[in-house]
Design an enzyme around this catalytic site. Structure first.
Site, PDB file in Angstrom:
ATOM      1  N   SER A   1       0.851  -1.177   0.000  1.00 36.83           N
ATOM      2  CA  SER A   1       0.000   0.000   0.000  1.00 36.83           C
ATOM      3  C   SER A   1       0.892   1.234   0.000  1.00 36.83           C
ATOM      4  O   SER A   1       1.744   1.395   0.875  1.00 36.83           O
ATOM      5  CB  SER A   1      -0.883  -0.029   1.254  1.00 36.83           C
ATOM      6  OG  SER A   1      -1.636   1.152   1.366  1.00 36.83           O
TER       7      SER A   1
ATOM      8  N   GLU B   1     -11.216   0.747  -3.522  1.00 37.32           N
ATOM      9  CA  GLU B   1     -11.529   0.354  -2.148  1.00 37.32           C
ATOM     10  C   GLU B   1     -12.192   1.507  -1.403  1.00 37.32           C
ATOM     11  O   GLU B   1     -11.704   2.644  -1.437  1.00 37.32           O
ATOM     12  CB  GLU B   1     -10.203  -0.055  -1.473  1.00 37.32           C
ATOM     13  CG  GLU B   1     -10.328  -0.587  -0.069  1.00 37.32           C
ATOM     14  CD  GLU B   1      -8.944  -0.959   0.493  1.00 37.32           C
ATOM     15  OE1 GLU B   1      -7.972  -1.090  -0.285  1.00 37.32           O
ATOM     16  OE2 GLU B   1      -8.844  -1.095   1.723  1.00 37.32           O
TER      17      GLU B   1
ATOM     18  N   ASP C   1      -7.281   3.007  -3.035  1.00 35.84           N
ATOM     19  CA  ASP C   1      -8.024   3.011  -1.768  1.00 35.84           C
ATOM     20  C   ASP C   1      -8.317   4.450  -1.367  1.00 35.84           C
ATOM     21  O   ASP C   1      -7.405   5.259  -1.208  1.00 35.84           O
ATOM     22  CB  ASP C   1      -7.182   2.332  -0.670  1.00 35.84           C
ATOM     23  CG  ASP C   1      -7.932   2.200   0.650  1.00 35.84           C
ATOM     24  OD1 ASP C   1      -9.122   2.584   0.717  1.00 35.84           O
ATOM     25  OD2 ASP C   1      -7.319   1.697   1.628  1.00 35.84           O
TER      26      ASP C   1
ATOM     27  N   LYS D   1     -10.036  -7.612   7.247  1.00 34.28           N
ATOM     28  CA  LYS D   1      -9.111  -7.284   8.332  1.00 34.28           C
ATOM     29  C   LYS D   1      -9.718  -7.877   9.594  1.00 34.28           C
ATOM     30  O   LYS D   1     -10.846  -7.520   9.965  1.00 34.28           O
ATOM     31  CB  LYS D   1      -8.987  -5.767   8.508  1.00 34.28           C
ATOM     32  CG  LYS D   1      -8.237  -5.049   7.396  1.00 34.28           C
ATOM     33  CD  LYS D   1      -8.220  -3.550   7.647  1.00 34.28           C
ATOM     34  CE  LYS D   1      -7.554  -2.830   6.485  1.00 34.28           C
ATOM     35  NZ  LYS D   1      -7.818  -1.370   6.516  1.00 34.28           N
TER      36      LYS D   1
ATOM     37  N   GLY E   1      -4.334  -4.630   5.769  1.00 29.70           N
ATOM     38  CA  GLY E   1      -3.283  -4.420   6.766  1.00 29.70           C
ATOM     39  C   GLY E   1      -3.540  -3.156   7.563  1.00 29.70           C
ATOM     40  O   GLY E   1      -4.244  -2.252   7.102  1.00 29.70           O
TER      41      GLY E   1
ATOM     42  N   ASP F   1     -13.973  -1.993   2.640  1.00 28.07           N
ATOM     43  CA  ASP F   1     -13.052  -2.207   3.762  1.00 28.07           C
ATOM     44  C   ASP F   1     -13.801  -1.768   5.026  1.00 28.07           C
ATOM     45  O   ASP F   1     -14.435  -2.596   5.699  1.00 28.07           O
ATOM     46  CB  ASP F   1     -11.773  -1.386   3.512  1.00 28.07           C
ATOM     47  CG  ASP F   1     -10.807  -1.352   4.691  1.00 28.07           C
ATOM     48  OD1 ASP F   1     -11.107  -1.949   5.735  1.00 28.07           O
ATOM     49  OD2 ASP F   1      -9.736  -0.713   4.584  1.00 28.07           O
TER      50      ASP F   1
ATOM     51  N   LYS G   1      -1.014  -0.836  -4.459  1.00 26.36           N
ATOM     52  CA  LYS G   1      -2.250  -0.117  -4.101  1.00 26.36           C
ATOM     53  C   LYS G   1      -1.883   1.331  -3.833  1.00 26.36           C
ATOM     54  O   LYS G   1      -0.974   1.610  -3.038  1.00 26.36           O
ATOM     55  CB  LYS G   1      -2.867  -0.767  -2.859  1.00 26.36           C
ATOM     56  CG  LYS G   1      -3.825   0.110  -2.049  1.00 26.36           C
ATOM     57  CD  LYS G   1      -4.583  -0.726  -1.030  1.00 26.36           C
ATOM     58  CE  LYS G   1      -4.774   0.011   0.282  1.00 26.36           C
ATOM     59  NZ  LYS G   1      -5.505  -0.802   1.283  1.00 26.36           N
ATOM     60  N   LEU G   2      -2.593   2.246  -4.500  1.00 25.31           N
ATOM     61  CA  LEU G   2      -2.343   3.674  -4.303  1.00 25.31           C
ATOM     62  C   LEU G   2      -3.445   4.267  -3.440  1.00 25.31           C
ATOM     63  O   LEU G   2      -4.631   4.066  -3.701  1.00 25.31           O
ATOM     64  CB  LEU G   2      -2.336   4.415  -5.648  1.00 25.31           C
ATOM     65  CG  LEU G   2      -1.355   3.936  -6.709  1.00 25.31           C
ATOM     66  CD1 LEU G   2      -1.509   4.791  -7.979  1.00 25.31           C
ATOM     67  CD2 LEU G   2       0.091   4.008  -6.197  1.00 25.31           C
ATOM     68  N   LYS G   3      -3.042   5.007  -2.428  1.00 29.40           N
ATOM     69  CA  LYS G   3      -4.023   5.760  -1.654  1.00 29.40           C
ATOM     70  C   LYS G   3      -4.444   6.956  -2.507  1.00 29.40           C
ATOM     71  O   LYS G   3      -3.581   7.618  -3.115  1.00 29.40           O
ATOM     72  CB  LYS G   3      -3.384   6.248  -0.350  1.00 29.40           C
ATOM     73  CG  LYS G   3      -3.124   5.118   0.637  1.00 29.40           C
ATOM     74  CD  LYS G   3      -4.424   4.626   1.232  1.00 29.40           C
ATOM     75  CE  LYS G   3      -4.179   3.646   2.372  1.00 29.40           C
ATOM     76  NZ  LYS G   3      -5.436   3.171   2.955  1.00 29.40           N
TER      77      LYS G   3
ATOM     78  N   ASN H   1     -10.410   5.363   1.354  1.00 28.90           N
ATOM     79  CA  ASN H   1     -10.729   5.549   2.781  1.00 28.90           C
ATOM     80  C   ASN H   1     -11.884   6.536   2.996  1.00 28.90           C
ATOM     81  O   ASN H   1     -11.751   7.491   3.774  1.00 28.90           O
ATOM     82  CB  ASN H   1      -9.489   5.986   3.579  1.00 28.90           C
ATOM     83  CG  ASN H   1      -8.503   4.859   3.781  1.00 28.90           C
ATOM     84  OD1 ASN H   1      -7.427   4.861   3.180  1.00 28.90           O
ATOM     85  ND2 ASN H   1      -8.847   3.881   4.606  1.00 28.90           N
TER      86      ASN H   1
HETATM   87  O1  SMG Z   1      -0.482  -2.529   6.727  1.00 32.11           O
HETATM   88  O2  SMG Z   1       0.155  -2.412   4.670  1.00 32.11           O
HETATM   89  C1  SMG Z   1      -0.484  -1.985   5.625  1.00 32.11           C
HETATM   90  C2  SMG Z   1      -1.326  -0.756   5.447  1.00 32.11           C
HETATM   91  C3  SMG Z   1      -2.401  -0.976   4.439  1.00 32.11           C
HETATM   92  O3  SMG Z   1      -3.396   0.908   3.452  1.00 32.11           O
HETATM   93  C4  SMG Z   1      -3.404   0.152   4.387  1.00 32.11           C
HETATM   94  N1  SMG Z   1      -4.289   0.235   5.390  1.00 32.11           N
HETATM   95  O4  SMG Z   1      -7.537   1.490   4.668  1.00 32.11           O
HETATM   96  O5  SMG Z   1      -6.586  -0.284   4.054  1.00 32.11           O
HETATM   97  C5  SMG Z   1      -6.548   0.762   4.673  1.00 32.11           C
HETATM   98  C6  SMG Z   1      -5.338   1.210   5.445  1.00 32.11           C
HETATM   99  C7  SMG Z   1      -5.702   1.479   6.878  1.00 32.11           C
HETATM  100  C8  SMG Z   1      -4.595   1.996   7.719  1.00 32.11           C
HETATM  101  S1  SMG Z   1      -4.181   3.594   7.349  1.00 32.11           S
HETATM  102  C9  SMG Z   1      -3.315   4.219   8.668  1.00 32.11           C
HETATM  103 MG    MG Z   2      -8.584   0.432   3.118  1.00 34.08          MG
END
Ligand code: SMG
Ligand code: MG
Length: 371
Positions: A135, A213, A188, A262, A290, A238, A161-163, A190
């Site tokens: 990520s 996501e 993703d 998760k 994760g 998610d 995966k790109l935020k 969020n």
């Molecule tokens: O553990 O590789 C990891 C992080 C993966 O992007 C990740 N997690 O929304 O999926 C998600 C985020 C939540 C944590 S962001 C602080």
């Molecule tokens: Mg996510």
């Protein structure tokens, strides 16, 4: 077996690079760990809450209070405690799934160590190694993003995966596609978008992403279903998926075509396995999410990700993706884009007490009150 001791350990681990999402930047990871003994046999669990309620309603201080005041005392009253009883014993306490998951994991670890069985075998794992995705946080510029992605691809990660967030979506995705070609790529958000952004998000369709996501808010199941009808890119939930029941509802509504699992978010690894089963029964692919876990939570995620329905690479990166020094003796390493699932009893990893002490901010004994 009976709960004979419980401890809360709060650690603060520096991240190798800051991790930016649509809800903020993290430069370090505060993690709440639990250590419990069943008839004197220790087991570890990790609570995946963040320090503030920006990803989920839970946050670490509240989790610690909940564990201390309600959850440990409830477990301490059980004569013959096993992991399969934890969720039912804790059910009278609403919510707090991440706190409950941490305790269930510690019980699982202790219980499985006693019988010499690995968590992977207990859960029903069918793979010895799992493909590893990574990520990638929001970067200061597209040029820096391309450098960061290049580094992860060189390291062997098999999926990126790109935020994303409004203002950081179409251009970075286009740039990564143009530079790296046909790599497995997903995004993703969020919860950063609204249904009114549907036409904008449809512009991502041309990049053939594996999935988008959690584009909308956690409660917006109906709106996710509407959005899914307007996108060619599959929608993956998610934050919205908090149990096997909510996964079944989301699938039935057409709100999700892929599910990020998760364990913390759904209340534990046993419930996570049920989410996996529900999705498998509906033909919905799943992958392991994760929460920047230490080696403790990471070990458990590797076991979960080895179940048969996990057909997409997860956010199951190597320990050094986030930490220069993990708190387990043998950190997780990437080999040909894959990570080996631990085979030893319980979590199959050992806590490095020196490394743990070096990052411990607070360690306390939780009193076991006998009924
Ligand atoms: O553990 O590789 C990891 C992080 C993966 O992007 C990740 N997690 O929304 O999926 C998600 C985020 C939540 C944590 S962001 C602080
Ligand atoms: Mg996510």
């Amino acid at each position: 077996m009976k709960l004979t001791a419980a401890e809360l350990v709060q650690v603060r681990m520096p991240l190798v690079t800051p991790f930016e999402t649509s809800f903020g930047v993290q430069a370090e990871r505060d993690v709440l760990l639990v250590r419990m003994e069943l008839d004197g046999q220790p087991g570890w669990g990790e609570c995946v809450t963040l320090p503030s309620p920006v990803y989920s309603p839970e946050f670490s201080e509240a989790a610690a209070t909940t564990i201390r005041r309600f959850l440990v005392p409830a477990l301490a009253g059980i004569e013959s405690l096993t992991a399969s009883k934890v969720a039912a014993v804790l059910e009278p306490f609403k919510g707090h799934r991440m706190a409950k998951a941490a305790l269930e994991l510690a019980v699982l670890d202790a219980q499985l160590r006693c019988v010499g069985m690995s968590l992977a075998d207990y859960l029903g794992a069918v793979h010895a190694t799992i493909p590893s995705g990574v990520s990638v946080g929001i970067q200061p510029s597209v040029a820096e993003l391309l450098d960061v992605v290049a580094g992860y691809l060189d390291a062997g990660y098999v999926r990126i995966k790109l935020k994303i967030k409004p203002g950081w979506d179409i251009e970075p995705v286009r740039a990564v596609r143009e530079r790296f070609g046909d790599i497995p790529l997903q995004v993703d958000a969020n919860t950063a978008y609204r249904l009114a952004d549907a036409r904008h998000l449809a512009r991502l369709d041309e990049f053939d992403l594996l999935l988008i996501e959690q584009p909308l808010e956690e409660e917006d199941l109906t709106q996710h279903a509407e959005l899914a009808r307007q996108l060619r890119t599959p929608v993956c939930l998610d934050e919205s998926i908090t149990s096997a029941k909510s996964a079944a509802d989301a699938i039935r509504l057409g709100a999700t075509g892929v599910v990020n699992i998760k364990a913390g978010r759904v209340g534990g690894y046993l419930q996570a396995r049920q989410v996996h089963d529900v999705c498998a029964a509906s033909g919905v692919p799943v992958w392991c999410g994760g929460m920047l876990e230490t080696g403790i939570g990471r070990a458990a995620n590797m076991a979960l990700a080895a179940l048969p329905g996990f057909t997409l690479p997860g956010d199951t990166s190597a320990s050094d993706r986030f930490y220069s020094r993990d708190i387990i003796t043998e950190p997780f390493v990437l080999s040909d884009g894959h990570i080996a699932v631990p085979t030893g009893p319980g979590l199959g990893v050992e806590v490095d007490e020196d490394a743990l002490a070096a990052v411990t901010v607070h360690r306390e004994t939780v009193p076991i009150r006998w009924p």
